[in-house]
Design a protein around this motif. Structure first.
Motif, PDB file in Angstrom:
ATOM      1  N   ALA A 255       0.834  -1.192   0.104  1.00  0.00           N
ATOM      2  CA  ALA A 255      -0.018  -0.103   0.144  1.00  0.00           C
ATOM      3  C   ALA A 255       0.970   1.216   0.012  1.00  0.00           C
ATOM      4  O   ALA A 255       0.567   2.215  -0.710  1.00  0.00           O
ATOM      5  CB  ALA A 255      -1.055  -0.131   1.306  1.00  0.00           C
ATOM      6  N   ALA A 256       1.854   1.130   0.767  1.00  0.00           N
ATOM      7  CA  ALA A 256       2.948   2.309   0.986  1.00  0.00           C
ATOM      8  C   ALA A 256       3.465   2.691  -0.444  1.00  0.00           C
ATOM      9  O   ALA A 256       3.501   3.853  -0.697  1.00  0.00           O
ATOM     10  CB  ALA A 256       3.719   2.145   2.241  1.00  0.00           C
ATOM     11  N   GLU A 257       3.819   1.614  -0.863  1.00  0.00           N
ATOM     12  CA  GLU A 257       4.611   1.715  -2.380  1.00  0.00           C
ATOM     13  C   GLU A 257       3.598   2.426  -3.118  1.00  0.00           C
ATOM     14  O   GLU A 257       4.061   3.138  -3.966  1.00  0.00           O
ATOM     15  CB  GLU A 257       5.214   0.461  -2.685  1.00  0.00           C
ATOM     16  N   ASN A 258       2.642   1.920  -3.398  1.00  0.00           N
ATOM     17  CA  ASN A 258       1.560   2.762  -4.280  1.00  0.00           C
ATOM     18  C   ASN A 258       1.329   4.192  -3.915  1.00  0.00           C
ATOM     19  O   ASN A 258       1.074   5.106  -4.800  1.00  0.00           O
ATOM     20  CB  ASN A 258       0.095   2.113  -3.992  1.00  0.00           C
ATOM     21  N   MET A 259       1.321   4.571  -2.481  1.00  0.00           N
ATOM     22  CA  MET A 259       1.270   5.941  -2.323  1.00  0.00           C
ATOM     23  C   MET A 259       2.476   6.673  -2.750  1.00  0.00           C
ATOM     24  O   MET A 259       2.107   7.707  -3.281  1.00  0.00           O
ATOM     25  CB  MET A 259       1.034   6.066  -0.749  1.00  0.00           C
ATOM     26  N   ALA A 260       3.441   6.244  -2.543  1.00  0.00           N
ATOM     27  CA  ALA A 260       4.854   6.708  -3.011  1.00  0.00           C
ATOM     28  C   ALA A 260       4.809   7.238  -4.613  1.00  0.00           C
ATOM     29  O   ALA A 260       5.040   8.065  -4.944  1.00  0.00           O
ATOM     30  CB  ALA A 260       6.032   6.080  -2.619  1.00  0.00           C
ATOM     31  N   ILE A 261       4.212   6.067  -5.305  1.00  0.00           N
ATOM     32  CA  ILE A 261       4.067   6.263  -6.703  1.00  0.00           C
ATOM     33  C   ILE A 261       3.136   7.396  -7.102  1.00  0.00           C
ATOM     34  O   ILE A 261       3.108   8.139  -8.107  1.00  0.00           O
ATOM     35  CB  ILE A 261       3.991   5.134  -7.391  1.00  0.00           C
ATOM     36  N   ALA A 262       1.842   7.146  -6.167  1.00  0.00           N
ATOM     37  CA  ALA A 262       0.900   8.225  -6.755  1.00  0.00           C
ATOM     38  C   ALA A 262       1.269   9.683  -6.494  1.00  0.00           C
ATOM     39  O   ALA A 262       1.197  10.556  -7.359  1.00  0.00           O
ATOM     40  CB  ALA A 262      -0.378   8.105  -5.570  1.00  0.00           C
ATOM     41  N   ALA A 263       2.105   9.863  -5.454  1.00  0.00           N
ATOM     42  CA  ALA A 263       2.500  11.065  -4.918  1.00  0.00           C
ATOM     43  C   ALA A 263       3.438  11.585  -6.020  1.00  0.00           C
ATOM     44  O   ALA A 263       3.566  12.704  -6.306  1.00  0.00           O
ATOM     45  CB  ALA A 263       3.164  11.006  -3.439  1.00  0.00           C
TER      46      ALA A 263
END
Lengths: 245, 245
Positions: A114-122
Motif C-alpha cells: 500500500a505504501a509503495e502505491n502511495m509513493a508512486i501516486a505522490a
C-alpha cells in the motif's frame, strides 16, 4: 518506455520539502491509491495515520531524529493492523488468531504494498517522498503517541511534500547480482558484479554535486549491519500481541 | 487524475494468463523498475528468482495449489536476502548481524516495495499480475527447490502474464475505516463504516458476473483468520538465521 515506468525508474528519496501542507483531496487520492494495492486474502491488515498535530509531529521527529519528519507536506504512519478484525471477531462467533509469525508477515507485506502505491501516486503528482524506518528507533514510544491498541504495530512512516530539491538518483545493484534463474547462485558467481557495483557507487559519491564522500556500497551497508539497532522491536511486537507462536 | 493514478486505482489481481512467455527485455524492465523502489539504508535486502524450469514450476504449483503458478508469462519469487551481505562481511573486517526481528522487518519491507513497483510496471505495460503468499504454504520446501542459503527467506511470489480475463475490481475498506488523524480511534468510531462496507461487498458478490456468492467482508476475513495456517514459518525463519534475538 511508458511514463509510469519512467517514473518508477526515476525514483529518488527527498528529504527537504516546502512548508506547504497537502490539501484534503490530495491526501485522499494518496490513500485511495494505496488501498487498491494487492492485499493477502482481502484481509487489508493495515491502517494509515496522518499526523497533523504539531506536538505529535515534534515528538515523532525526536524518535526519528530527522528534520523532515517535522517539516513536510504531510506525515503518514503505516500501521500493521489486526485490531479491527479482533474487534469484529469479539462481536461474532469466530475466534481469530493473529499472533503467528505468518500473520505478522502478511500485515507487513500488506502495509508495504500500500505504501509503495502511495509513493508512486505522490511522485506522479510531482510530490516527493521519503520512507521513515526511523520511527522504529522507539516503537514503544510511537505506540504511546498514536494510542495503538493490541494487534497493531507502527511499521514505518512516509513524509510527502512539495520538493525543494531534486534528490539524487542512487544506482541499484546490477541486475545479475539481484536476479537469478531457477535457483540461488553461489557467491562466486555474483562476486565480480558486486565489485563492479562498488566501483560505480564510489564514482557516484566522488562526483556528485553535494555531500561528496569516499565510500563504497559494501562498506556502507556492512557498517549499517554491524550496528546492533532496534533490538527492542521483538519485545514491542510481543507486547502488541504478535510473534506469540 | 493522471494516468498513473488511474492505473493504481484500477488494480485487480488476475489469475489466468495466455500461454505466452515474457521476453527478456520485458523481464529486465520489470526488475529494473522493482529495484528503484526505496530501500532501507541502501541495504537492498532482497533478491528475485525467476522460475523457467518446468519441473520447478510444477513443484511450486504443488505448494501453492494454484494453476496460475504453472501457467503464466513469468513466475517471480521474491526472497528476503542478507546472504550477499554475509558473504561480503566474511571477506572483510566487519561482523554483521541480521538475526534481529528488526533486520527481518527491513528485508520484508524492501522486498515488498520492490515487488509493488514490479506489479505497477507490469500493469502499465498491459500485463496482469497476482501475488502469491501461497508459496509460504511450505516455505521449507521452497527453500529446498530454490537452494536458498542462510540469510534468505522466500517471502512471496508473483505471477505475471498476458491477461485472458479482466479480473474483478474489489472495493477496499472505506477511507474512514482505514485512515485516521493523529491517533488510533476507538472501535465505536469506525464500526458503522465497517457495517456499510460489509453491505457494499455483499452487493458486489451478489451481482458480479462470475462466481456469485452470498458473503460479506467481515465473515470472509474472520474465516481466514480463524484458520491456523503456516505455523511453521517461525521455525523456518529461525533455521534460515532469522529471529534469533
Amino acid at each position: 518506455m511508458n511514463e509510469t515506468i519512467k517514473l518508477l525508474q526515476n525514483h529518488r528519496s527527498l528529504r527537504k520539502f516546502e512548508e506547504r501542507a497537502l490539501d484534503q483531496d490530495t491526501i485522499h487520492i494518496l490513500i485511495k491509491s494505496a488501498q487498491q494495492a494487492s492485499t493477502s486474502s482481502y484481509v487489508q491488515a493495515y491502517s494509515i495515520i496522518g499526523i497533523t498535530d504539531p506536538e505529535k509531529k515534534k515528538a515523532i521527529r525526536e524518535i526519528s531524529t530527522q528534520a523532515y519528519v517535522e517539516y513536510n507536506g504531510h506525515l503518514f504512519i503505516f500501521v500493521v493492523d489486526y485490531n479491527r478484525h479482533k474487534q469484529l471477531a469479539s462481536r461474532s462467533d469466530y475466534e481469530i488468531k493473529f499472533n503467528s509469525t505468518e500473520s505478522l508477515l502478511v500485515g507487513i507485506v500488506d502495509a508495504a504494498l500500500a505504501a509503495e502505491n502511495m509513493a508512486i501516486a505522490a511522485e506522479s503528482m510531482g510530490l516527493g517522498i521519503v520512507f521513515l524506518g526511523s520511527i522504529r528507533n522507539d516503537a514503544a514510544k510511537m505506540i504511546e503517541i498514536l494510542n495503538l491498541p493490541e494487534g497493531t504495530f507502527p511499521i514505518f512512516g512516509m513524509a510527502v511534500g512539495y520538493p525543494v530539491e531534486e534528490g539524487s538518483f542512487k544506482e541499484r545493484l546490477p541486475l545479475e547480482a539481484v536476479y537469478f534463474e531457477n535457483e540461488y547462485p553461489e557467491f562466486e558467481e555474483v562476486k565480480e558484479s558486486l565489485n563492479d557495483y562498488d566501483e560505480t557507487v564510489t564514482q557516484y559519491y566522488k562526483t556528485r554535486e553535494e555531500n561528496k564522500r569516499n565510500d563504497k556500497w559494501s562498506r556502507q551497508v556492512m557498517k549499517t549491519l554491524s550496528k546492533k539497532e532496534r533490538l527492542d522491536v521483538h519485545d514491542v511486537l510481543k507486547n502488541q500481541g504478535f510473534l506469540g507462536q
